[in-house]
Enzyme design. Structure first.
Site, PDB file in Angstrom:
ATOM      1  N   SER A  91      44.975  47.392  44.095  1.00 17.40           N
ATOM      2  CA  SER A  91      44.328  46.562  45.111  1.00 17.40           C
ATOM      3  C   SER A  91      43.105  47.283  45.688  1.00 17.40           C
ATOM      4  O   SER A  91      42.167  47.583  44.974  1.00 17.40           O
ATOM      5  CB  SER A  91      45.350  46.190  46.190  1.00 17.40           C
ATOM      6  OG  SER A  91      44.833  45.215  47.058  1.00 17.40           O
ATOM      7  N   ASP A 143      48.122  40.264  42.887  1.00 17.72           N
ATOM      8  CA  ASP A 143      47.898  41.634  43.348  1.00 17.72           C
ATOM      9  C   ASP A 143      48.859  42.600  42.671  1.00 17.72           C
ATOM     10  O   ASP A 143      50.058  42.343  42.571  1.00 17.72           O
ATOM     11  CB  ASP A 143      48.085  41.678  44.870  1.00 17.72           C
ATOM     12  CG  ASP A 143      47.549  42.958  45.481  1.00 17.72           C
ATOM     13  OD1 ASP A 143      48.094  44.030  45.178  1.00 17.72           O
ATOM     14  OD2 ASP A 143      46.579  42.876  46.257  1.00 17.72           O
TER      15      ASP A 143
END
EC number: 3.1.1.4
Length: 806
Positions: free
Chosen positions: A519, A652
C-alpha cells in the site's frame, strides 16, 4: 354606527400622520378645482389644498389633462415652495421625452432621486432612471458632461458603476460624453465600472476609450488594482484583454500583490495566466514576491504550483516562510515547508524561521520547523540563538519547556557576544536562577503530546551516531527493506528513512538490495526505486493528502491515479529500473479464496511446488513485470477497501500482507533457489539484514463487548449491534495488523537463520486514520517519530554500522 365612524376617522388620522408626504399618488385634476394655484411651471402645479390645510404638488398628465400625479403633500408652505422649485427645474425633460415616466413607480423613483441628490443634473438622474429615450432630449444632452458636487462624478461614471451598457452606449454615441474625466478621488470611468457587476460595460469602454485604463486614482490604484482588491475576477479578465498593464506600481505593489493581499485567488490566477512573469514580481515597499503576501495555504499552494520560487527573498532577506512564521500562519508554513522551503534560511538580522517562531511563542510552529530540519543552534547577526530568544518568552511554562527542548538538541544557552570580551567568555551564561543545567529530561508522555514533549525531539534529530565510513559497493550479502501499509501514515516511514540516510550519509536506494512494500509502503518502495529523495517524498505526502482525501469515503480514484501518473510517469514500466529489486503486494480478488500477488521489477522465480488449487477455473494471469505499468502497480497495492474502489481485480495488499516481511523473505528464498536450479549459484547472495519499518503503533484501548447473538429485547438488540460493530473492527484490525505475531514470526525466522532483524515502529499517542488530513496531527506524529528515534539511538547506531559494513 357612531362607534365605527369614530374608529374609521381615528385610523385615517393615524395613517395620515405616519404616511410619506412624498408618496406619489395618481389623482384626478378635478379634485383640485376648489384649490388655489400657488405656482405653475409647465405641467407642474402647486395647489393650496384649503380643506386639508396642505400644499399639494400635482403633475398634470400631458397626454390626459383630466388626470395627474400628486408628487407631494406638505403642511408647510416654505417646504412646499422649495420642493416645487426643485421638481420644476428637473422634471420637464423626462415627461416630455418618454411616456414611461408617467407611471406611479417611475415618478416615485425619479422624485426620490431629485430630493436625495440635489446636486445631480438631469443627465445624472436619467442614468439612474435608466430610460434610454430621455437621452435624446436636448437638455439632458447638454448636461452629459456635468459633474455633480457629491463625488465629482459625471453621468458616465454613474452609468459605469450601475453597469448599464445600454445607457453607456447612449451617452457615448448620442451625447458624445467625455471619457477621460476623473472624479474628486481621481477615479476614471474604468474604476467605476470595476465596482459594478457588468463586465460588458468594461468591454464597451475598452473599445471606445484607452485613456483612463491604466490611470491611478488618488490612492495610487489602477482599475486593475481595484478589481483585484475587490475580487472581481471577470473584471480582471476583461481589463487584461483590454491591455491593462500589470506592471504599474500601487501602494501594495503590482496588481498581483493586491490580489494576494486580499486573498483573491481567481484574480491572481487570471493575472498569472495572462502574464507569467508576474509570479516573480517584487513589490516596491518590501521587495517581496507574491508568495510573501500569501495569507493562507490555498493561495500559497496556487503560486507554488505555477512555479513561484519558494525560497525567494525580500529586500530584508526574508523568505515567504519567515513571513508565515511571523504572522503565525501555520497552514501556510506547512505548505511552504512541504514544497521545499529552506527551514534554515537566514533572513533579516540573520534570523532563521525558528528564531521568529521562538519569539512568537508558537509551539506548533516550532515543532513543524524542527521536524522539517530546522537547526536549533544557529546564531543570528546579534549572536542570539533560538535558546536565547526562547528565554525571553513571557509565559514561564512555555519558556521552560522550549528552553529544555533546545538544550536537549545540543544548543548552548549563550548570550550575545559582548564587545571587548573574548567569545568564549562572552558566550558563557552567567550564573543566575534561570541558568540551565544538563539534567536528564523527564520520561516522554506520548499519550499526551504537550509542551513537555518538545524537549525530546531534537535529540532524535541530532546526528550523534553518524558514521563516516562508506559501505563496500561489492558486498557479498543482501539487505532487505520492508515497508508496512498505513495510508498517510507512510510519513512515519519517510521520517525513519530520513534518519537512516542522515546517519549513514547514503541514499536508501544504495543501502538495500531488496525493497518490499504494501500500500503506502509500496508507493515508497517505488519512490526509492526511482531515486526520489525522502525529503521530497515527505513534502509529496503532505501535498497528496489534500488532493486525494477529498469528500467522504470511498474517495474518488481519479485524483490518486493522476497523482501516481504524475510522480512515476504514465507509461513507465516496472522493469524500466531494475536496481534494487522491488516487490509490491496486492490481493487478487477475482477468485475465492483470494491470493497474494507480487508486483515485481524482475522476473518472477519459477517454483517446483505443486499448485495450491486445481486449475479447473480459467483465470486470467496477471501482467508480466515488463508489461506492468508502475502507477497501476502502486494503485493496485493501495486499493484499500472502503477508502478507494478496487483497481480492476486487485484489492489492497494489506488484506493479506500489511507487513510484507515474511512474504518478502519467502520471495527471496524462492528467487535464490531458482538461481541454483538454473546453475547460477554464483549469483546467490545470502540475506544478512532485514529492516522492517512500520507506520506507527496505535494505543491499545479496552473493548467492552464483542458478543453477537440473537436478541430477545431492545436492550439486547442494542448490545448486539454494538458488539457486531466492535467485532467487525476487530476482524479488520486482526487481518491488517502489521505488528504482534507477524513481527514475532519474522524475528524468530531471522534469528534461526542468522539474519540481523530490525523492527522500527514508533508508539503513537493517538490513533491516526489512514486518511488523516490535519497538518497538526501529522506533524505531531512525526514529532513522536523523532522522539522514538532518539530513544532507540543505540539500535539505530547498530543498524547503520551493519548497513555500511562490507
Amino acid at each position: 354606527m357612531q362607534f365605527f365612524g369614530r374608529l374609521v376617522n381615528t385610523f385615517s388620522g393615524v395613517t395620515n400622520l405616519f404616511s410619506n408626504p412624498f408618496r406619489v399618488k395618481e389623482v384626478a385634476v378635478a379634485d383640485y378645482t376648489s384649490s388655489d394655484r400657488v405656482r405653475e411651471e409647465g405641467q407642474l402645479i402647486l395647489f393650496q389644498n384649503t380643506p386639508n390645510r396642505t400644499w399639494d404638488c400635482v403633475l398634470v398628465n400631458p397626454r390626459n389633462s383630466q388626470s395627474g400625479f400628486r408628487l407631494f403633500q406638505l403642511e408647510l408652505e416654505a417646504d412646499a415652495l422649495v420642493n416645487f422649485h426643485q421638481y420644476s427645474s428637473q422634471l420637464l425633460p423626462f415627461y416630455e421625452s418618454s411616456p414611461q415616466v408617467l407611471h406611479t413607480e417611475v415618478l416615485q423613483h425619479l422624485t426620490d432621486l431629485i430630493r436625495n441628490h440635489p446636486s445631480w443634473s438631469v443627465a445624472h438622474l436619467a442614468v439612474e432612471l435608466g430610460i434610454r429615450e430621455c437621452f435624446h432630449h436636448s437638455r439632458i444632452i447638454s448636461c452629459a458632461n456635468c459633474a455633480e458636487n457629491e463625488e465629482g462624478c459625471t453621468p458616465l461614471h454613474l452609468a459605469c458603476r450601475k453597469g448599464d451598457g445600454e445607457i453607456l452606449v447612449e451617452l457615448v454615441q448620442y451625447c458624445h460624453t467625455q471619457m477621460d474625466v476623473t472624479d474628486y478621488k481621481g477615479e476614471t470611468v474604468f474604476h467605476y465600472a470595476v465596482q459594478g457587476d457588468n463586465s460588458q460595460v468594461l468591454q464597451l469602454l475598452g473599445r471606445n476609450a484607452v485613456a483612463g485604463l491604466n490611470q491611478v486614482n488618488n490612492q495610487g490604484l489602477t482599475p486593475l488594482h481595484l478589481a483585484c482588491q475587490l475580487g472581481k475576477q471577470e473584471m480582471v479578465r476583461v481589463l487584461l484583454l483590454c491591455n491593462a498593464r500589470c506592471n504599474i506600481m500601487g501602494p501594495n505593489g503590482y496588481p498581483i500583490h493586491s490580489a494576494m493581499k486580499f486573498s483573491q485567488k481567481g484574480c491572481a490566477e487570471m493575472i498569472i495566466s495572462m502574464d507569467s512573469s508576474q509570479i516573480h514580481s517584487k513589490d516596491p515597499r518590501y521587495g517581496a514576491s507574491p508568495l510573501h503576501w500569501a495569507k493562507n495555504a490555498e493561495m500559497a499552494r496556487m503560486l507554488l504550483k505555477r512555479g513561484c520560487n519558494v525560497n525567494s527573498t525580500s529586500s530584508a532577506g526574508n523568505t515567504a516562510l519567515h513571513v508565515a512564521v511571523m504572522r503565525n500562519r501555520f497552514d501556510c508554513a506547512i505548505v511552504l515547508l512541504t514544497h521545499g522551503a529552506n527551514a534554515d534560511a537566514r533572513g533579516e538580522h540573520g534570523n532563521t524561521p525558528l528564531h521568529l517562531a521562538m519569539s512568537k511563542d508558537n509551539v506548533e510552529m516550532i515543532k513543524a520547523l524542527i521536524v522539517f530540519g530546522a537547526e536549533v543552534d544557529t546564531p543570528n547577526d546579534f549572536g542570539e540563538t533560538p535558546t536565547f530568544l526562547a528565554s525571553k518568552i513571557g509565559r514561564l511554562v512555555t519558556r521552560k519547556a522550549i528552553l529544555t527542548l533546545l538544550r536537549t538538541v545540543g544548543a548552548e544557552y549563550c548570550f550575545p557576544p559582548i564587545h571587548g570580551v573574548p567569545a568564549e567568555q562572552g558566550s558563557a551564561a552567567p550564573h543566575h536562577p534561570f541558568s540551565l543545567e544538563r539534567a536528564q529530561p523527564p520520561p516522554i508522555s506520548l499519550n499526551n503530546l504537550e509542551l513537555q514533549d518538545l524537549m525530546h525531539i531534537s535529540r532524535a534529530r541530532k546526528p550523534a551516531f553518524i558514521l563516516g565510513s562508506m559501505r563496500d559497493e561489492k558486498r557479498t550479502h543482501d539487505h532487505l527493506l520492508c515497508l508496512d501499509g498505513g495510508g498517510v501514515k507512510g510519513l512515519i516511514i519517510i521520517q525513519l528513512l530520513i534518519a537512516i540516510e542522515k546517519a549513514s550519509g547514503v541514499a536508501t536506494k544504495d543501502l538495500f538490495d531488496w525493497v518490499a512494500g504494501t500500500s503506502t509502503g509500496g508507493i515508497l518502495a517505488l519512490a526509492i526505486l526511482h531515486s526520489k529523495s525522502m525529503a521530497y517524498m515527505r513534502g509529496m505526502y503532505f501535498r497528496m493528502k489534500d488532493e486525494v482525501f477529498r469528500g467522504s469515503r470511498p474517495y474518488e480514484s481519479g485524483p490518486l491515479e493522476e497523482f501516481l501518473k504524475r510522480e512515476f510517469g504514465e507509461h513507465t514500466k516496472m522493469t524500466d529500473v531494475r536496481k534494487p529489486k522491488v516487490m509490491l503486494t496486492g490481493t487478487l480478488s477475482d477468485r475465492q479464496p483470494a491470493e497474494l500477488h507480487l508486483f515485481r521489477n524482475y522476473d518472477a522465480p519459477e517454483t517446483v511446488r505443486e499448485p495450491r488449487f486445481n486449475q479447473n477455473v480459467n483465470l486470467r494471469p496477471p501482467a508480466q513485470p515488463s508489461d506492468q505499468l508502475v502507477w497501476r502497480a502502486a494503485r493496485s497495492s493501495g486499493a484499500a477497501p472502503t477508502y478507494f474502489r478496487p483497481n480492476g481485480r486487485f484489492l489492497d495488499g494489506g488484506l493479506l500482507a500489511n507487513n510484507p516481511t515474511l512474504d518478502a523473505m519467502t520471495e527471496i528464498h524462492e528467487y535464490n533457489q531458482d538461481l541454483i536450479r538454473k546453475g547460477q549459484a554464483n549469483k546467490v547472495k545470502k540475506l544478512s539484514i532485514v529492516v522492517s519499518l512500520g507506520t506507527g503503533r496505535s494505543p491499545q484501548v479496552p473493548v467492552t463487548c464483542v458478543d453477537v447473538f440473537r436478541p430477545s429485547n431492545p436492550w439486547e438488540l442494542a448490545k448486539t449491534v454494538f458488539g457486531a460493530k466492535e467485532l467487525g473492527k476487530m476482524v479488520v484490525d486482526c487481518c491488517t495488523d502489521p505488528d504482534g505475531r507477524a513481527v514475532d514470526r519474522a524475528r524468530a525466522w531471522c534469528e534461526m537463520v542468522g539474519i540481523q532483524y530490525f523492527r522500527l515502529n514508533p508508539q503513537l499517542g493517538t490513533d491516526i486514520m489512514l486518511d488523516e488530513v490535519s497538518d497538526t496531527v501529522l506533524v505531531n506524529a512525526l514529532w513522536e517519530t523523532e522522539v522514538y528515534i532518539y530513544e532507540h539511538r543505540e539500535e539505530f547506531q547498530k543498524l547503520i554500522q551493519l548497513l555500511l559494513s562490507p
